[in-house]
Design a protein around this motif. Structure first.
Motif, short mmCIF file in Angstrom:
data_model
loop_
_atom_site.label_atom_id
_atom_site.label_comp_id
_atom_site.label_asym_id
_atom_site.label_seq_id
_atom_site.Cartn_x
_atom_site.Cartn_y
_atom_site.Cartn_z
N ASP A 218 0.86 -1.19 0.00
CA ASP A 218 0.00 0.00 0.00
C ASP A 218 0.89 1.24 0.00
OD1 ASP A 218 -2.52 1.54 0.43
OD2 ASP A 218 -1.60 1.95 2.39
N ASN B 70 -3.17 -2.63 -3.10
CA ASN B 70 -2.83 -3.82 -2.32
C ASN B 70 -3.64 -5.03 -2.78
OD1 ASN B 70 -1.70 -5.44 -0.32
ND2 ASN B 70 -2.14 -4.01 1.33
N TYR C 196 -5.04 -11.36 5.12
CA TYR C 196 -6.01 -10.34 5.51
C TYR C 196 -7.34 -11.02 5.88
CZ TYR C 196 -2.73 -7.66 2.60
OH TYR C 196 -1.59 -7.14 2.03
N LEU D 199 -9.81 -6.73 0.47
CA LEU D 199 -9.47 -5.34 0.19
C LEU D 199 -9.78 -5.01 -1.27
CD1 LEU D 199 -5.96 -4.97 1.92
CD2 LEU D 199 -8.24 -4.71 2.93
N LYS E 202 -9.96 0.12 1.69
CA LYS E 202 -10.47 -0.69 2.80
C LYS E 202 -9.31 -1.12 3.68
CE LYS E 202 -14.08 -3.48 2.01
NZ LYS E 202 -13.87 -4.47 2.91
N GLU E 203 -9.65 -1.47 4.91
CA GLU E 203 -8.65 -1.93 5.87
C GLU E 203 -9.16 -3.18 6.55
OE1 GLU E 203 -5.76 -0.12 9.42
OE2 GLU E 203 -7.31 1.14 8.48
N SER E 204 -8.25 -4.07 6.93
CA SER E 204 -8.63 -5.34 7.53
C SER E 204 -7.72 -5.67 8.70
CB SER E 204 -8.54 -6.45 6.48
OG SER E 204 -8.68 -7.73 7.07
N ALA F 213 1.08 -3.56 5.34
CA ALA F 213 -0.19 -3.11 5.94
C ALA F 213 -1.35 -3.83 5.29
CB ALA F 213 -0.35 -1.60 5.77
N LYS G 256 -4.24 -3.01 4.28
CA LYS G 256 -5.15 -1.93 3.92
C LYS G 256 -4.83 -1.37 2.55
CE LYS G 256 -2.59 1.98 5.91
NZ LYS G 256 -2.67 3.13 6.85
N SER H 280 -5.02 2.53 1.31
CA SER H 280 -5.22 3.86 1.90
C SER H 280 -6.16 4.72 1.07
CB SER H 280 -3.88 4.58 2.04
OG SER H 280 -3.04 3.93 2.97
N ASP H 281 -6.92 5.55 1.75
CA ASP H 281 -7.70 6.59 1.06
C ASP H 281 -6.74 7.61 0.47
OD1 ASP H 281 -9.91 5.27 2.04
OD2 ASP H 281 -10.36 6.75 3.58
#
Length: 324
Positions: free
Chosen positions: A223, A237, A270, A274, A290-292, A314, A316, A318-319
């Motif tokens: 990410d 990701n 995850y 995602l 999204k994040e997990s 990570a 996730k 990221s936004d």
């Protein structure tokens, strides 16, 4: 989840129920403006290495159908083209709109040919472009063999024919352009990636503005984003896991699981799928990721350095807000 529950799902022939995905809409969504362009991105599903890829893909397609996005795109490492994986293509084709494929390196597993991949995904070209709501989109295939080097298991190279096509395609469109590719052009991914970046830079100079705006890639299961000469290179990701490799031994799953899915021990998994949702409006690109949680041990708990490849592992996407 209790270990007994996990084992019971294996006995029933499906591990997919081992991970409860939260697919409920949260909050009130702002209605889209009539001229808003929106699309969904998912990558590195790896149907052939993981136990719950169909459920993850179904969750993505259901969400994109609910959001009524203009199109969806998968950035490669989707599935090996064989009849056992028709379930993946069927889920993908259940999207109520246009759905685009990028070819990844793992589509060539089990000695599959480019022709077999294209036939399985119903592609007439392995690289192509299309327009949507005032934007030009380019899909590239970076899986060419490296000249003079046949020893690389997963070669990544742009041959002259594709580069010439790309140069012509970019010159002839007046529209701002977004690129989709599997292997990254900003990091170790494509053998002659600099040639493509120079082509992008020359296109922007000749146009008198930043015509090539954003390059989306997968492949690295990370990410991050980089900016090179004004172009945003955004890594999406994996939908499923972070690849750790042989030095690491993830024992988060019951031992019985590794008999059917041996690569689980080399993954940071995850817990939830995602993907990214992208909206473009008023010269702004808004990416919502999204994040997990990790399923069991995280890469750091397994001994991976906190910073790997200059980036932090990570679970996730990221936004991001990108000015176009």
């Amino acid at each position: 989840m209790k270990r007994s529950d996990f084992l019971r799902t294996m006995a029933l022939g499906t591990l997919a129920t081992a991970i409860p995905f939260d697919m409920q809409a949260k909050g009130t969504e702002k209605p889209k403006a009539a001229d808003t362009l929106s699309f969904g991105i998912i990558t590195d599903l790896h149907q052939d290495l993981t136990f719950d890829a169909p459920d993850r893909l179904q969750a993505f397609v259901d969400e994109m159908n609910r959001k009524q996005v203009d199109f969806i795109v998968q950035l490669g490492d989707f599935c090996v083209p064989k009849k056992e994986n028709k379930i993946i293509v069927d889920i993908w084709n259940s999207f109520q709109g246009d759905a685009y494929h990028v070819i990844g390196n793992h589509e060539f597993d089990e000695n599959k040919s480019l022709e077999q991949i294209m036939d399985f995904f119903e592609l007439t070209k392995n690289y192509y472009s299309f327009d949507r709501k005032g934007y030009h989109f380019v899909v590239l295939d970076a899986n060419g063999k490296i000249p003079g080097n046949d020893s690389v298991r997963y070669p990544s190279y742009f041959h002259k024919e594709q580069l010439e096509w790309l140069e012509h395609d970019l010159k002839t469109t007046p529209l701002p352009t977004i690129v989709f590719i599997h292997q990254g052009l900003d990091h170790n991914g494509v053998h002659n990636r600099e040639a493509v970046r120079i082509l992008f830079d020359n296109c922007n100079k000749q146009a008198g503005f930043t015509k090539v705006k954003v390059v989306f890639s997968g492949h690295h299961h990370m990410d991050y984003a980089n900016v090179i000469n004004g172009i945003q290179y955004v890594q999406i990701n994996s939908a499923v896991y972070r690849w750790l490799g042989e030095p690491y031994n993830n024992q988060s799953f019951p031992q019985e699981a590794y008999k059917k899915y041996p690569y689980l021990r080399n993954m940071g998994y995850y817990k939830e799928p995602l993907w990214a949702h992208v909206e473009i409006e008023s010269d702004e690109l808004i990416l919502t990721g999204k994040e997990s949680p990790w399923f069991g041990d995280s890469p750091v708990e397994l001994g991976e350095p906190i910073v790997s490849w200059n980036y932090v592992s990570a679970a996730k996407i990221s936004d991001r807000l990108i000015k176009l």
